[in-house]
Motif scaffolding. Sequence first.
Motif, PDB file in Angstrom:
ATOM      1  N   THR A   2      14.394  31.521 -29.033  1.00  0.00           N
ATOM      2  CA  THR A   2      15.175  31.543 -30.178  1.00  0.00           C
ATOM      3  C   THR A   2      16.132  32.787 -30.168  1.00  0.00           C
ATOM      4  O   THR A   2      15.993  33.716 -29.143  1.00  0.00           O
ATOM      5  N   LEU A   3      17.285  32.769 -30.973  1.00  0.00           N
ATOM      6  CA  LEU A   3      18.320  33.706 -30.866  1.00  0.00           C
ATOM      7  C   LEU A   3      17.703  35.116 -31.278  1.00  0.00           C
ATOM      8  O   LEU A   3      17.863  36.172 -30.770  1.00  0.00           O
ATOM      9  N   LEU A  36       8.452  39.333 -28.440  1.00  0.00           N
ATOM     10  CA  LEU A  36       8.716  39.227 -27.131  1.00  0.00           C
ATOM     11  C   LEU A  36       7.494  38.645 -26.352  1.00  0.00           C
ATOM     12  O   LEU A  36       7.737  38.068 -25.309  1.00  0.00           O
ATOM     13  N   ALA A  37       6.322  38.633 -26.954  1.00  0.00           N
ATOM     14  CA  ALA A  37       5.215  37.853 -26.358  1.00  0.00           C
ATOM     15  C   ALA A  37       5.460  36.419 -26.515  1.00  0.00           C
ATOM     16  O   ALA A  37       5.097  35.502 -25.504  1.00  0.00           O
ATOM     17  N   LEU A  43       8.957  31.641 -21.135  1.00  0.00           N
ATOM     18  CA  LEU A  43       9.670  31.839 -19.844  1.00  0.00           C
ATOM     19  C   LEU A  43       8.524  31.955 -18.504  1.00  0.00           C
ATOM     20  O   LEU A  43       9.058  32.037 -17.793  1.00  0.00           O
ATOM     21  N   GLY A  44       7.338  32.268 -19.142  1.00  0.00           N
ATOM     22  CA  GLY A  44       6.151  32.427 -18.011  1.00  0.00           C
ATOM     23  C   GLY A  44       6.676  33.612 -17.061  1.00  0.00           C
ATOM     24  O   GLY A  44       6.461  33.490 -15.804  1.00  0.00           O
ATOM     25  N   PRO A  59      11.817  41.951 -12.273  1.00  0.00           N
ATOM     26  CA  PRO A  59      12.962  41.378 -11.769  1.00  0.00           C
ATOM     27  C   PRO A  59      13.466  40.173 -12.795  1.00  0.00           C
ATOM     28  O   PRO A  59      14.544  39.968 -13.226  1.00  0.00           O
ATOM     29  N   GLY A  60      12.397  39.500 -13.278  1.00  0.00           N
ATOM     30  CA  GLY A  60      12.655  38.478 -14.157  1.00  0.00           C
ATOM     31  C   GLY A  60      12.976  39.124 -15.563  1.00  0.00           C
ATOM     32  O   GLY A  60      14.281  38.409 -16.289  1.00  0.00           O
ATOM     33  N   GLY A  61      12.840  40.173 -15.985  1.00  0.00           N
ATOM     34  CA  GLY A  61      13.364  40.861 -17.109  1.00  0.00           C
ATOM     35  C   GLY A  61      14.841  41.399 -16.931  1.00  0.00           C
ATOM     36  O   GLY A  61      15.664  41.163 -17.962  1.00  0.00           O
TER      37      GLY A  61
END
Length: 326
Positions: A2-3, A36-37, A43-44, A59-61
Amino acid sequence: MTLSQLRTFALAARLGSLHAAATVLGVSEPAVSAALAALRQDLGDPLFTRVAGGISLTPGGHALAQYAQDIVGLADQARWEVSHAKTDTGLLKIAATAPFAEHAAGRLLDLFTKRVPGASVDVVVESAEDLASLLLERAYDIALGARPPGPPGTTGPDVRLDSVPFLRYQRVFVAAAGYPLNRRPTPVPPAQLLGRPWFAGPAGIQAGTEEGRWLASMGIAPDIIRLSSETEALAAVRAGEGIMLAMGHIVRAEIQSGALVRLPVVGTPIPGLWWASTLDNGRTTTMARTLQRFITTADATAAMMAPGGSRGLERRGSKVHVALWS
């Protein structure tokens, strides 16, 4: 996804702390953690790990942080443009570094608003290190003053921005008449100045400026006394209370009259350059582009360099605004 979750993540990523993000958003830290959880599960990817004093992005973050800033910024811009579709008065949101705000913003923007029908401006003083993220989040339309640095760990400018140089300046060390080092025949090492107070404006000497890079190259860390403006700092220097790295064109007349003396310090004068920065690839507003073009004209330069000193800084809440009075 979500936004609201993306807004929370973008803020936490920029501040490096869930607690700091919660404080800015006005919610509890568990509420930030819950948002954030949900994003991490969707997004896994863990997106970040907790470290001493805050968080460290995976890296994903890091990949998500860029998208999150852009998406949130576009959403805010869309909301603003829809709400102002019938009443748009040409308001231009400007972030400025403190020296530019004090010494040039008032005269420049007075002229700009007279030349551009319907233009109005709101100028807020921000740290040089925050300019890039604030532009990418669309908190402001344009940044004036120091050039926004690139992401942490890089040494160049932020390539996601379009930065145009518009005014060169110099910083020189000044002191009151009679200062013992002003007649030295050879340049003085900066370390010899550490015994006297160093005065500066509210921003001090920021790492992202030419003055900050010069200080780092000299390998010294002076105790800098920050006052509410560089004008007030110069008054303290004039009274014999210490020294200051002042704007050369601002103190030129006082040096010529003998009210102030220029100290011969190694590596000075320090050349600097002010920039007008916007989002790149056509993502900025028409009014921001108009100001970016106008600021490079001869009339704009003449206005910024005109004598007369500060047009005024005023504090509103936690931010310092430029007061555009005549």
